[in-house]
Scaffold this motif. Structure first.
Motif, PDB file in Angstrom:
ATOM      1  N   GLY A 334      44.452 -12.851  -7.147  1.00 36.31           N
ATOM      2  CA  GLY A 334      45.096 -14.158  -7.104  1.00 36.31           C
ATOM      3  C   GLY A 334      45.605 -14.579  -8.468  1.00 36.31           C
ATOM      4  O   GLY A 334      46.710 -15.126  -8.596  1.00 36.31           O
ATOM      5  N   LEU A 335      44.818 -14.322  -9.501  1.00 30.66           N
ATOM      6  CA  LEU A 335      45.254 -14.639 -10.870  1.00 30.66           C
ATOM      7  C   LEU A 335      46.463 -13.800 -11.270  1.00 30.66           C
ATOM      8  O   LEU A 335      47.353 -14.270 -11.987  1.00 30.66           O
ATOM      9  N   LEU A 336      46.492 -12.564 -10.800  1.00 25.65           N
ATOM     10  CA  LEU A 336      47.595 -11.667 -11.160  1.00 25.65           C
ATOM     11  C   LEU A 336      48.922 -12.099 -10.548  1.00 25.65           C
ATOM     12  O   LEU A 336      49.986 -11.695 -11.038  1.00 25.65           O
ATOM     13  N   ARG A 337      48.867 -12.906  -9.497  1.00 27.26           N
ATOM     14  CA  ARG A 337      50.114 -13.369  -8.886  1.00 27.26           C
ATOM     15  C   ARG A 337      50.907 -14.261  -9.839  1.00 27.26           C
ATOM     16  O   ARG A 337      52.094 -14.494  -9.631  1.00 27.26           O
ATOM     17  N   GLN A 338      50.260 -14.771 -10.901  1.00 28.84           N
ATOM     18  CA  GLN A 338      50.981 -15.524 -11.924  1.00 28.84           C
ATOM     19  C   GLN A 338      51.975 -14.613 -12.636  1.00 28.84           C
ATOM     20  O   GLN A 338      53.045 -15.047 -13.063  1.00 28.84           O
ATOM     21  N   TYR A 339      51.611 -13.339 -12.759  1.00 24.24           N
ATOM     22  CA  TYR A 339      52.462 -12.367 -13.444  1.00 24.24           C
ATOM     23  C   TYR A 339      53.288 -11.534 -12.474  1.00 24.24           C
ATOM     24  O   TYR A 339      54.371 -11.052 -12.834  1.00 24.24           O
ATOM     25  N   PHE A 340      52.764 -11.359 -11.273  1.00 26.60           N
ATOM     26  CA  PHE A 340      53.455 -10.552 -10.255  1.00 26.60           C
ATOM     27  C   PHE A 340      53.551 -11.360  -8.966  1.00 26.60           C
ATOM     28  O   PHE A 340      52.756 -11.168  -8.038  1.00 26.60           O
ATOM     29  N   PRO A 341      54.495 -12.301  -8.884  1.00 23.94           N
ATOM     30  CA  PRO A 341      54.622 -13.117  -7.668  1.00 23.94           C
ATOM     31  C   PRO A 341      54.872 -12.248  -6.439  1.00 23.94           C
ATOM     32  O   PRO A 341      55.328 -11.100  -6.551  1.00 23.94           O
TER      33      PRO A 341
END
Length: 401
Positions: A334-341
Motif C-alpha cells: 500500500g505504501l508503494l502505491r505512492q511511487y507506483f500508482p
C-alpha cells in the motif's frame, strides 16, 4: 471509467469474456484483454452472478438472413409476395407477415429485419420459484437456517416424493440467488451460503490459478515457528507481487521484525522467473536474515522447493484468500502505491530505479517502530547477533542506511 461506459463490449467481446471466465481466467486478466478495469468486468459478470448465459440458437423454423436477402431482392425486382414465397418454398403468410412487420415493401431491409427478429426472439423462461409461492417460501426458510441449496433440493425430494411440482434443483436455487434480475429470492439470503459469494466462480479457476490453492507440497502458514509471530527475531520475510498495467509486476519482500523492504524486478510472473529473481537477491542476505518466507497462494511460487534449495529459506503459504495473514507485506504494498500508482507500467523501471524507491521507503521513520527507520532497525538487530555490519555492501548502495 465513466458510468454508463463500463459495459460497452461488443457481442463478440462478451462471448469472449464469458469464455475466459469459464476457463478460469482472473478478473484482472480478462480486464487487460479488453483494456478495461477488473471492476468493470466484475460488474458485467455480477449481472448474471458469474453464470455463463446459455448460447442462443436460431429455430430451424425461422427465416434465415439469406432468405431475408432473397425477400429484399424480390421486392426490389417488383416480384409479388406470392412469387417470393414460392421461390423460398415458404408459406405466403410467413413472407407477408415478415414484410409487414419490418416496414412494408418500401422500407424492408434484410439486415435490419434480421437484427430486429433476433432481438425480439428473446423469450426469458419463467423461473420455477417465481411461479410457485409455496415452494419459494419453503426454499427461503431453509436457506435462512443456513442449509445449502443442495441440502434443500434433496430434502424436498425426500419429503415430497410423489409431488414433482415441489422439486427444484440446487442449480435453480443458486441461479435464483446469484442472478438478482430474476427477482425471486432476496439477495440477503446469499449471506446464509457457506461461501457468502455473490458470484459463481468457474470450476476451472483452481487449475488456472485463480483460487490459488493447488501448489504442490505447500507448507501451511499454520506450521510456521512461533518465533515468526512475535517478530522478536529478524530474518522472517513476507512476499508478494505488486501488479501494474500490461501484465507487469514487481516482487516485494518485507522483513517482519524491521519492516525492511526489498523490491525485485521480474520480467514476468511465471514461477521459474520469479523464483530465480528472488533466489538471486535472497542469497545476498547474511545467514541470520535467511530464516523463512511467507507467501500468498500465488502460483508464481509453485517452484518453492527450488527456492528453498537455492537459499535454505523455507516457504510458508497463507490460507486461500487470506492476504491479511501477511499483513506486513500488504501494508508495505500500500505504501508503494505512492511511487507506483495502479495502472502503472512497472516494466519500465530498472532494478536501480527499484533500489532507489526501496531506499526511500527504508529510510522513512515508521510509527510502528517508535519512529525508527526500517534500515536502522534491521542494522541494529543484525549487529546484535554478531554479524559484521559490512554485510550492507552485499545489498548494494541502495540498501545502505
Amino acid at each position: 471509467m465513466a458510468q454508463g461506459k463500463r459495459d460497452r463490449l461488443s457481442t463478440e467481446q462478451r462471448i469472449d469474456m464469458w469464455r475466459r471466465w469459464k476457463s478460469g481466467e482472473s478478473l484482472h486478466d480478462i480486464g487487460r484483454a479488453f483494456g478495461k478495469g477488473h471492476g468493470s468486468i466484475r460488474f458485467l459478470l455480477t449481472q448474471r452472478g458469474g453464470i455463463v448465459p446459455a448460447a442462443r440458437r436460431r429455430s430451424l423454423r425461422t427465416l434465415t438472413l439469406a432468405e431475408r436477402e432473397d425477400i429484399s431482392r424480390g421486392i426490389a425486382s417488383g416480384s409479388s409476395i406470392r412469387e417470393i414465397a414460392h421461390g423460398l418454398q415458404r408459406p405466403v403468410s410467413t413472407v407477408s407477415r415478415e414484410v409487414a412487420r419490418h416496414g412494408g415493401r418500401p422500407l424492408y431491409r434484410a439486415s435490419e429485419a434480421d437484427r430486429q427478429a433476433w432481438e425480439s426472439a428473446l423469450r426469458p423462461k419463467v423461473c420455477l420459484l417465481a411461479i410457485d409461492e409455496k415452494l419459494r417460501t419453503i426454499v427461503a426458510s431453509k436457506l435462512i437456517q443456513d442449509w445449502s441449496p443442495e441440502q434443500v433440493s434433496k430434502w424436498l425430494k425426500v419429503h415430497y416424493p410423489s409431488n414433482e411440482s415441489m422439486h427444484v434443483s440446487h442449480e435453480t436455487i443458486y441461479r435464483s440467488l446469484f442472478i438478482q434480475a430474476r427477482g425471486v429470492l432476496k439477495k440477503e439470503l446469499v449471506q446464509h451460503l457457506r461461501s457468502k459469494r455473490l458470484i459463481r466462480r468457474s470450476r476451472h479457476s483452481r487449475a488456472a490459478g485463480q483460487s490459488r490453492g493447488q501448489i504442490v507440497d505447500a507448507i501451511s502458514i499454520r506450521e510456521r515457528p512461533a518465533e515468526v509471530e512475535d517478530r522478536a527475531i529478524p530474518g522472517h520475510w513476507e512476499g508478494d507481487l505488486l501488479a501494474g498495467s500490461k501484465n507487469s509486476h514487481i516482487a516485494t519482500l518485507v522483513e517482519r521484525h524491521s519492516r525492511f523492504a526489498m523490491l525485485i524486478k521480474v520480467p514476468s510472473k511465471d514461477t521459474a522467473t520469479v523464483v530465480a529473481a528472488l533466489s538471486k537477491h535472497v542469497r545476498k542476505l547474511p545467514a541470520t536474515l535467511r530464516r523463512s518466507l511467507t507467501w500468498d497462494r500465488g502460483h508464481e511460487m509453485a517452484k518453492h522447493k527450488c527456492f528453498t534449495v537455492d537459499t535454505n529459506v523455507k516457504v510458508y503459504f497463507c490460507d486461500p484468500q487470506s492476504p491479511w495473514q501477511r499483513g506486513t507485506n500488504e501494508n508495505t504494498n500500500g505504501l508503494l502505491r505512492q511511487y507506483f500508482p495502479k495502472k502503472t507500467d512497472l516494466s519500465v523501471y530498472s532494478q536501480a530505479d527499484l533500489n532507489k524507491v526501496a531506499l526511500r521507503l527504508n529510510q522513512r521513520p515508521r510509527k510502528t517502530l517508535g519512529f525508527e527507520t526500517p534500515a536502522s532497525k534491521l542494522q541494529a538487530s543484525v549487529a546484535s547477533t554478531g554479524e559484521p555490519t559490512s554485510f550492507w555492501g552485499k545489498f548494494g548502495d541502495a540498501y545502505r542506511h
